[in-house]
Every structure is written in C-alpha cells, then in structure tokens.
Design a protein around this motif. Structure first.
Motif, short mmCIF file in Angstrom:
data_model
loop_
_atom_site.label_atom_id
_atom_site.label_comp_id
_atom_site.label_asym_id
_atom_site.label_seq_id
_atom_site.Cartn_x
_atom_site.Cartn_y
_atom_site.Cartn_z
N LEU A 299 -16.05 54.65 -6.78
CA LEU A 299 -17.24 55.72 -5.89
C LEU A 299 -16.83 55.34 -4.06
N ALA A 300 -16.95 54.13 -4.40
CA ALA A 300 -17.04 53.33 -2.70
C ALA A 300 -16.05 53.37 -2.30
N ALA A 301 -14.45 53.14 -2.82
CA ALA A 301 -13.14 53.52 -2.06
C ALA A 301 -12.33 54.91 -1.94
N THR A 302 -13.84 55.56 -2.48
CA THR A 302 -13.37 56.97 -1.59
C THR A 302 -13.47 57.10 -0.23
N TRP A 303 -14.37 56.83 0.16
CA TRP A 303 -15.09 56.79 1.71
C TRP A 303 -13.62 55.82 2.25
N PHE A 304 -12.77 55.04 1.46
CA PHE A 304 -12.21 54.90 2.56
C PHE A 304 -11.20 56.37 3.46
N TRP A 305 -10.95 57.32 1.82
CA TRP A 305 -10.72 59.11 3.01
C TRP A 305 -11.78 59.43 3.47
N THR A 306 -12.31 59.51 3.08
CA THR A 306 -13.32 61.39 2.96
C THR A 306 -14.00 60.76 4.25
N THR B 143 -18.77 64.30 -19.95
CA THR B 143 -17.47 63.61 -19.42
C THR B 143 -16.42 63.99 -18.67
N ARG B 144 -15.63 65.21 -19.86
CA ARG B 144 -14.38 65.47 -19.36
C ARG B 144 -14.40 66.11 -17.82
N LEU B 145 -15.59 65.99 -17.07
CA LEU B 145 -15.64 66.51 -15.76
C LEU B 145 -15.37 64.97 -14.79
N THR B 146 -15.91 64.29 -15.84
CA THR B 146 -15.53 62.87 -15.29
C THR B 146 -13.99 62.70 -14.71
N TYR B 147 -13.67 62.87 -16.34
CA TYR B 147 -12.19 62.77 -16.08
C TYR B 147 -11.38 63.60 -15.14
N ALA B 148 -11.32 64.29 -14.55
CA ALA B 148 -10.62 65.88 -13.90
C ALA B 148 -10.92 64.80 -12.31
N LEU B 149 -12.22 64.03 -11.70
CA LEU B 149 -12.00 63.21 -10.70
C LEU B 149 -10.99 62.29 -10.47
N GLY B 150 -11.03 61.47 -11.64
CA GLY B 150 -9.68 60.93 -11.98
C GLY B 150 -7.77 61.10 -10.85
N PRO B 151 -7.09 61.83 -11.18
CA PRO B 151 -6.20 62.47 -10.71
C PRO B 151 -6.77 62.93 -9.27
N LEU B 152 -7.87 64.01 -9.10
CA LEU B 152 -8.15 64.70 -7.92
C LEU B 152 -8.21 63.43 -6.59
N TYR B 153 -8.65 62.60 -6.93
CA TYR B 153 -9.40 61.17 -6.14
C TYR B 153 -7.60 60.85 -6.15
N LEU B 154 -6.94 60.03 -6.65
CA LEU B 154 -5.93 60.32 -5.77
C LEU B 154 -4.74 60.92 -5.25
N ALA B 155 -4.28 62.07 -5.87
CA ALA B 155 -3.77 62.68 -5.39
C ALA B 155 -4.21 63.67 -3.80
N GLY B 156 -5.16 63.44 -3.80
CA GLY B 156 -5.78 63.98 -2.13
C GLY B 156 -5.31 63.60 -1.21
N PRO B 157 -5.72 61.57 -1.17
CA PRO B 157 -5.46 60.75 -0.28
C PRO B 157 -4.21 60.54 0.16
N LEU B 158 -3.83 60.42 -1.03
CA LEU B 158 -1.79 60.18 -1.09
C LEU B 158 -1.14 61.22 -0.43
N ALA B 159 -2.05 63.03 -0.61
CA ALA B 159 -1.07 63.81 -0.46
C ALA B 159 -1.38 64.27 1.18
N MET B 160 -2.65 63.35 1.35
CA MET B 160 -2.80 63.90 3.39
C MET B 160 -2.88 62.50 3.86
N ALA B 161 -1.77 61.77 2.89
CA ALA B 161 -1.77 60.24 4.49
C ALA B 161 -0.89 60.33 5.62
N ARG B 162 -0.13 61.41 5.30
CA ARG B 162 1.15 61.73 6.41
C ARG B 162 1.03 62.42 7.58
N GLY B 163 0.36 63.14 7.38
CA GLY B 163 -0.70 63.61 8.23
C GLY B 163 -1.35 62.97 8.84
N ALA B 164 -2.12 62.44 8.46
CA ALA B 164 -3.52 61.34 9.18
C ALA B 164 -2.55 60.17 9.88
#
Length: 239
Positions: free
Chosen positions: A192-199, A130-151
């Motif tokens: 989880l399906a929403a993350t495919w818009f990034w990956t 359960t604690r690990l699932t909480y770690a995914l929250g900020p990672l899947y948010l920060a990842g695409p936001l950080a890479m959006a400008r380059g993309a």
C-alpha cells in the motif's frame, strides 16, 4: 452570417481551470495520505501485530470507525485525482485508462469500508471483502503504468516514480498473497505504501499546474491560462 452576441456579462472560459486543479491536487494528496494518519490512531486502540495482522483487521471491532474513515478519505482522494487528471489530460488512450483505474479504485476502497467484516464467515474464505481486495491488484498495476508516459512529459522523475510504483506493487502484492500468516500484514502495508509513488507525484503535478495557472491568471488580471502554455522544463501537451 455573424455569430449571435454573447450574453451580457459573460466572459470567455479558459480551456483549463487552475482552481479545479489546485482543489483536486490538494484533496488527492490529503486523501491518499489519510490512511497514514488513521493507522497509528487505530493502533493505539487495538491489539495489532504490524507484521501478522492486515489493515482490514483494524477495521473490525468497536474502533473500526477509525480505519473506515481512513478508507473513505482515501477513496475521496482517489476520486479527486481522477477528476483532476481528466481535466489536465496528458495523453490519449493510456492516460484515459489511468483515469478509469483511479475512479475504480475509489469505488473499490469505498466498498471495502462498507464490507469491513473480514472473513466473518469461516465456511467462506472468499468473502465480499476478500474478493474486493483482489480487484485492487490489477488496478494499482495498470494505473501507474498507463499514466507513466504522460507524467514523463511533465517531469522525468514523476514518470520514473509511476513505473517504480507499478513494479513495487506487483512484487509486494504477490508477496502478500504468498507470505505466511505471520508476515502477510507487513507485506500488505508495504504494498500500500508503494502506491504513493504513483498517487503523491500525481497530486503534486495537479497542484503545481494549478498554482502556476492561478499565478498566471492573477498576473494577467484574469483567468487566461490555456492548455497550450508550455515551459522548457514542463511540457503539457498530449500525445
């Protein structure tokens, strides 16, 4: 003083390896879509309510190897995207932050596959899983936001897709945590399906760039594809 002669049989190394980009793009695409194949296969072996039960529920019992395999392939895909993105660096600090997010997601997803006994201790509502699932929250948010400008420099639709992934993830992940038990599984799958818009677009960026490099190297009779090459519609420079 002249430079020492190059070793016999050596050749200049291009600043970019298109073969690596092709491999990372293909592995990334297959890996991030692996859970999509594992989910219906697991559903055929388990009594699962798509709306009420979570993906983690499918990773329990005698059929857990199916979802665990999906987790591990997904982690491998995220790691491949991290490697490819580090090789084809489309930014500075923010793009580097996105690479770190990809690598950490790969680590967390691997650990989720290891600790697949979800809420096995009734006295401890916050298990390791359960604690690990909480770690995914900020990672899947920060990842695409950080890479959006380059993309965005590569393809406008890719940058917009990255931003869409972050917004959808934030909304759906929050809904998953707040939803009643009979609906939380549906929100989790949607998040989880929403993350495919990034990956998925990221994997396609690596694939397209790699294929273009392979073709350029073949046409010139060698590997001579350098990071400075640009096209009118695709700009591959860093900020």
């Amino acid at each position: 003083m002249s430079a020492p002669p190059a070793p016999r049989g050596s050749a200049p190394v291009a600043s970019e390896r298109p073969e690596l980009l092709v491999l990372c793009g293909a592995a990334g695409l297959l890996g991030v879509l692996a859970p999509l194949a594992a989910l219906p296969l697991a559903l055929s072996h388990a009594a699962h309510d798509v709306l009420a039960d979570t993906v983690s529920d499918l990773a329990r019992g005698p059929h857990r190897v199916i979802m665990d395999t999906g987790f591990y392939l997904n982690a491998g895909g995220m790691l491949a995207l991290a490697i490819g993105s580090a090789h084809l660096h489309l930014g500075r600090w923010f793009w580097s932050l996105g690479i770190l997010c990809l690598a950490l997601i790969a680590l967390v997803v691997t650990l989720l596959g290891i600790w697949d006994e979800f809420n096995s201790n009734p006295d401890d509502p916050l298990t390791v899983h359960t604690r690990l699932t909480y770690a995914l929250g900020p990672l899947y948010l920060a990842g695409p936001l950080a890479m959006a400008r380059g993309a965005l420099r590569v393809r406008r639709s890719a940058g917009l897709s990255f931003g869409t992934a972050a917004v959808l993830w934030a909304v759906l992940a929050a809904a998953f945590k707040l939803a009643p038990d009979h609906l939380d599984g549906g929100f989790e799958k949607a998040a989880l399906a929403a993350t495919w818009f990034w990956t998925v677009p990221l994997a396609l960026i690596l694939l397209r760039r790699g294929i273009a490099g392979v073709r350029a190297g073949t046409a010139s009779g060698g590997v001579a594809f350098d990071r400075g090459n640009t096209r009118k519609d695709d700009q591959w420079t860093s900020d």
